[in-house]
Design a protein around this motif. Structure first.
Motif, PDB file in Angstrom:
ATOM      1  N   GLU A 218       0.859  -1.181   0.000  1.00 15.04           N
ATOM      2  CA  GLU A 218       0.000   0.000   0.000  1.00 15.04           C
ATOM      3  C   GLU A 218       0.894   1.230   0.000  1.00 15.04           C
ATOM      4  N   CYS A 219       0.435   2.325  -0.568  1.00 20.82           N
ATOM      5  CA  CYS A 219       1.191   3.582  -0.549  1.00 20.82           C
ATOM      6  C   CYS A 219       2.625   3.409  -1.061  1.00 20.82           C
ATOM      7  N   ALA A 220       2.803   2.593  -2.087  1.00 20.08           N
ATOM      8  CA  ALA A 220       4.156   2.371  -2.635  1.00 20.08           C
ATOM      9  C   ALA A 220       4.713   3.690  -3.172  1.00 20.08           C
ATOM     10  N   LYS A 221       3.799   4.607  -3.539  1.00 19.32           N
ATOM     11  CA  LYS A 221       4.248   5.889  -4.093  1.00 19.32           C
ATOM     12  C   LYS A 221       5.098   6.661  -3.088  1.00 19.32           C
ATOM     13  N   ARG A 222       4.828   6.426  -1.803  1.00 23.20           N
ATOM     14  CA  ARG A 222       5.624   7.127  -0.792  1.00 23.20           C
ATOM     15  C   ARG A 222       7.081   6.698  -0.835  1.00 23.20           C
ATOM     16  N   TYR A 229      10.637  -1.008  -1.621  1.00 19.47           N
ATOM     17  CA  TYR A 229       9.428  -0.737  -0.842  1.00 19.47           C
ATOM     18  C   TYR A 229       9.780  -0.956   0.630  1.00 19.47           C
ATOM     19  N   ARG A 230       9.092  -0.231   1.516  1.00 19.34           N
ATOM     20  CA  ARG A 230       9.555  -0.152   2.910  1.00 19.34           C
ATOM     21  C   ARG A 230       9.588  -1.466   3.687  1.00 19.34           C
ATOM     22  N   LYS A 231       8.833  -2.460   3.238  1.00 21.22           N
ATOM     23  CA  LYS A 231       8.850  -3.732   3.992  1.00 21.22           C
ATOM     24  C   LYS A 231       8.844  -4.894   2.997  1.00 21.22           C
ATOM     25  N   PRO A 232       9.283  -6.087   3.434  1.00 25.27           N
ATOM     26  CA  PRO A 232       9.282  -7.212   2.500  1.00 25.27           C
ATOM     27  C   PRO A 232       7.855  -7.612   2.124  1.00 25.27           C
ATOM     28  N   LEU A 233       7.690  -8.049   0.883  1.00 18.09           N
ATOM     29  CA  LEU A 233       6.399  -8.542   0.420  1.00 18.09           C
ATOM     30  C   LEU A 233       6.592 -10.007   0.123  1.00 18.09           C
ATOM     31  N   ASN A 234       5.853 -10.825   0.827  1.00 11.94           N
ATOM     32  CA  ASN A 234       6.036 -12.257   0.673  1.00 11.94           C
ATOM     33  C   ASN A 234       7.511 -12.619   0.864  1.00 11.94           C
ATOM     34  N   VAL A 238      11.007  -5.450  -2.772  1.00 14.75           N
ATOM     35  CA  VAL A 238      10.605  -5.178  -4.152  1.00 14.75           C
ATOM     36  C   VAL A 238      10.825  -3.695  -4.476  1.00 14.75           C
ATOM     37  N   PRO A 239      11.353  -3.375  -5.673  1.00 11.07           N
ATOM     38  CA  PRO A 239      11.491  -1.957  -6.023  1.00 11.07           C
ATOM     39  C   PRO A 239      10.114  -1.292  -6.139  1.00 11.07           C
ATOM     40  N   PRO A 240       9.964  -0.080  -5.591  1.00 10.42           N
ATOM     41  CA  PRO A 240       8.646   0.570  -5.619  1.00 10.42           C
ATOM     42  C   PRO A 240       8.118   0.784  -7.036  1.00 10.42           C
ATOM     43  N   GLU A 241       9.049   1.006  -8.005  1.00  9.88           N
ATOM     44  CA  GLU A 241       8.534   1.243  -9.357  1.00  9.88           C
ATOM     45  C   GLU A 241       7.900  -0.001  -9.950  1.00  9.88           C
ATOM     46  N   VAL A 242       8.306  -1.178  -9.456  1.00  6.03           N
ATOM     47  CA  VAL A 242       7.684  -2.412  -9.940  1.00  6.03           C
ATOM     48  C   VAL A 242       6.250  -2.488  -9.409  1.00  6.03           C
TER      49      VAL A 242
END
Ligand code: ADP
Ligand code: MG
Length: 664
Positions: A218-222, A229-234, A238-242
């Motif tokens: 959520e809020c990856a734009k931030r 991205y600020r926390k691991p996903l699964n 992950v790079p926010p632009e992805v």
């Protein structure tokens, strides 16, 4: 590097396995039948080394564990007390990969690269050699990363918001119209759920965030402009632009359901975005398979929408509109922008802009979260903010309560945590008290921007409200008090004005391309000062030396001379910053300009001119020239945190795979 994910998976997997497989040789044979030890020693460590786009697809979809089931019996000889490797291990690994890659390709719905499998030569050493080779199989199957040709006469405008996004176009009647998403809404939550079977964007992802927060972005734009991205996903960074590109893909698909293939797009970003965030936005567009015609600032897009609504786009030539000064106050979910523009017919000139990329509705929610959590704690002695799922629930309840308080003067929040439940009453006054400091920050920024534009409130004809958070009654009340005489205008759709403006601008660009000219003119400004790291002679401390002050009309270029500090110097390194502080540490590091391969034997004090140029959209270019010399040299601009150009092919393929279901 191969650009097809199954190939990448096979090639990288084989290379890593070649190194890892011999590690089990000589170990007790029991490991082969002990699933957990086999997993800990081999399967998981090798998985962790695979390229990120592969890992993001998930072990299940790549058939990773299946592959090891085959390898375990096919590659190792466990008949004795210790593990040996079979003589034809390499060929067997290749065969195992052939089988699983075909499976993977079928599952990912891409043309399989089976014909180009490289055969091993029969030994562990041969495995290494074979693993290094890559194949050339690049058929343009349904999963090809080749861009589908979009309709050249159509372009879409995309508002890539922190919390909600929207996509619009100019319809056959010349009006900006937003597209419905697959759930029938005109705005889509900017939320991505990374499930085992692929990604899901929007409402459903937002719903899942309540139960599986560690799989939802959520809020990856931030985080745009940062490496991750600020926390691991699964479990993965992950790079926010992805993440943003997956949202863009989904919006593109929404447009394509009505229009057929579309690739041309204008994407908006906050005016207060710095250069790395702008670059990341363009990259996200490219990863999504978009041809990004331009990026424009959200308040500017809203102003264009306002001009359209006032009829400025329909006047016959010659009809001159009285110039208007408009202040756009854009308070969304995660960012705040305020921009003063002068609008004269179709001439839009930004006078000054300011903002805060970490201030928005989410912060208002946070205050209600804290308010409710403290009440809950007082009642039950436990803090619901400590558990991720309770915290997610609390945020959802807070957002709902906030919306209710826009309509009514009191509401109730239900908070449940650890089997306990509280019913908490909140009045609008409680909410306004708790968030007064946030509103004050926006008030302060409005005053700053007015000061920077050398205007008085009496010069501002309209204050235009955009962004979902401007629905809160406290916003208009504050602005009315702040600017006696100016009219607070709520006539634009707070949710769609930005997407509409982007669509109008995209259409202007298309028409301009065709006709070679256009009546429309847009001049924006840079929202941050551009500087370089220099040395303060008196203290020898590093300082930020500003070259282009903020609020300069764009495009703008500036050239700065540097002198070589040593005779025969071969290169120069220049650190580029954005920000207002004299302290480089408090500024944003945009990147490093490196001049290399300078001609031989340049004398001490030779001058090099470095030129920095902002494009009209706030993107930066760097060039260099040797004064009085014609020698050839190189200049590169290495960006901080930017996705590497090499990785683009694979990432865009990943995004395309993930989004395939959106079109089904
Ligand atoms: P962004 O462009 O940053 O994604 P939007 O302009 O879509 O944001 O605004 C979303 C924000 O507006 C969210 O924080 C949401 O809670 C808030 N919002 C939407 N409707 C209301 C409302 N009726 N009252 C208060 N806040 C609202
Ligand atoms: Mg917005």
């Amino acid at each position: 590097m191969s650009s097809r994910i199954p190939e990448l998976y096979r090639d990288a997997g084989k290379a890593i396995l070649a190194k890892a497989l011999p590690k089990l040789v000589g170990q007790p044979s029991a490991i082969l039948s002990d699933r957990k030890r086999f997993d800990d020693l081999l399967v998981s460590p090798v998985w962790a080394e695979l390229p990120l786009p592969c890992r993001l697809l998930g072990r299940k979809r790549l058939g990773w564990d299946l592959l090891f089931d085959q390898i375990r019996v096919a590659v190792y000889d466990g008949s004795g007390p210790t593990i040996k490797m079979r003589a034809d291990a390499a060929a067997r690994v290749t065969e195992a990969f052939r089988a699983t890659v075909l499976e993977v390709a079928a599952r990912l719905n891409v043309a399989a690269p089976a014909s180009s499998i490289v055969a091993g030569s029969g030994s562990a050493a041969g495995l290494k050699a074979a693993a290094g080779k890559t194949s050339a199989g690049k058929s343009a199957g349904p999963g090809s990363s080749a861009k589908p040709a979009g309709n050249p006469d159509v372009a879409i405008g995309i508002d890539l918001g922190t919390t909600f996004s929207a996509v619009a176009w100019i319809d056959a009647d010349g009006r900006p119209v937003a597209f419905e998403n697959s759930t029938g809404d005109l705005i889509t939550p900017s939320v991505v759920y990374f499930e085992d079977e692929g990604t899901i964007v929007g409402k459903e992802a937002a719903r899942v965030a309540l139960v599986e927060p560690d799989r939802v972005a959520e809020c990856a734009k931030r985080d745009m402009g940062k490496k991750h991205y600020r926390k691991p996903l699964n479990g993965e960074m992950v790079p926010p632009e992805v993440i943003s590109s997956i949202i863009l893909r989904s919006l593109k698909a929404d447009a394509e359901r009505r229009l057929g293939p579309v690739t041309q797009a204008v994407i908006t970003g906050p005016a207060y975005f710095d250069e790395p965030r702008r670059q990341a936005t363009i990259n996200a567009g490219k990863l999504a398979g978009l041809d990004v015609l331009d990026i424009i600032n959200e308040p500017t897009a809203a102003a264009i929408s306002y001009g359209y609504q006032k009829g400025f786009f329909h006047r016959e030539t010659g009809a001159v509109d009285k110039p208007m000064k408009v202040l756009v106050y854009d308070l969304g979910g995660g960012t705040f922008d305020v921009t003063i523009l002068s609008i004269e017919g179709q001439n839009f000139t930004v006078v000054a802009t300011d903002g805060d990329v970490t201030l928005g509705g989410k912060d208002w929610d946070q205050q209600l979260v804290d308010f409710a959590a403290e009440k809950f704690q007082a009642e039950h002695g436990e803090d619901p903010r400590k558990t991720p799922t309770s915290l997610q629930d609390l945020f959802a309840a807070a957002e709902q309560a906030k919306r209710a308080l826009t309509e009514r003067t009191r509401t109730t929040m239900i908070v449940t945590h650890a089997g306990k439940r509280s019913k908490i009453d909140v009045t609008r006054q409680d909410f306004e008290d708790a968030t007064a400091a946030l509103l004050l920050r926006t008030r302060h920024t409005c005053k700053e921007v007015l000061r920077a534009s050398n205007l008085q409130w009496s010069n501002i004809d309209r204050i235009v409200l955009v962004g979902g958070s401007t629905r809160m009654p406290q916003v208009a009340a504050m602005l009315e008090e702040l600017s006696p005489g100016s009219q607070v205008d709520r006539s634009l759709s707070p949710d769609l004005a930005v997407a509409h403006g982007a669509a109008i601008y995209a259409d202007v660009i298309l028409k301009r391309k065709k006709a070679g000219s256009s009546k429309f003119k847009l001049i924006d400004v840079n929202s941050h000062s551009l500087g370089i790291v220099g040395i303060e002679p008196s203290t020898m401390q590093k300082i930020n030396h500003v070259l282009i002050p903020k609020n300069t009309h764009l495009p703008h270029r500036v050239t700065q001379g540097f002198k070589l500090a040593k005779a025969g110097q071969k290169g120069v390194r220049i650190e580029v910053l954005e920000g207002e502080s004299r302290q480089p540490k408090s500024c944003t590091a945009v990147g490093t300009a490196i001049v290399s391969d300078l001609p031989e034997n340049l004398p001490l004090g030779t001058s090099i001119d470095i030129t920095y140029e902002y494009e009209p959209n706030g993107r930066l270019h760097v060039a260099a020239k040797l004064r009085d010399h014609n020698g050839v040299f190189r200049i590169t601009f290495e960006r901080e945190n930017s996705l590497k150009e090499d990785d683009f092919g694979v990432w865009s393929e990943y995004v395309a795979h993930e989004s395939r279901r959106m079109l089904e």
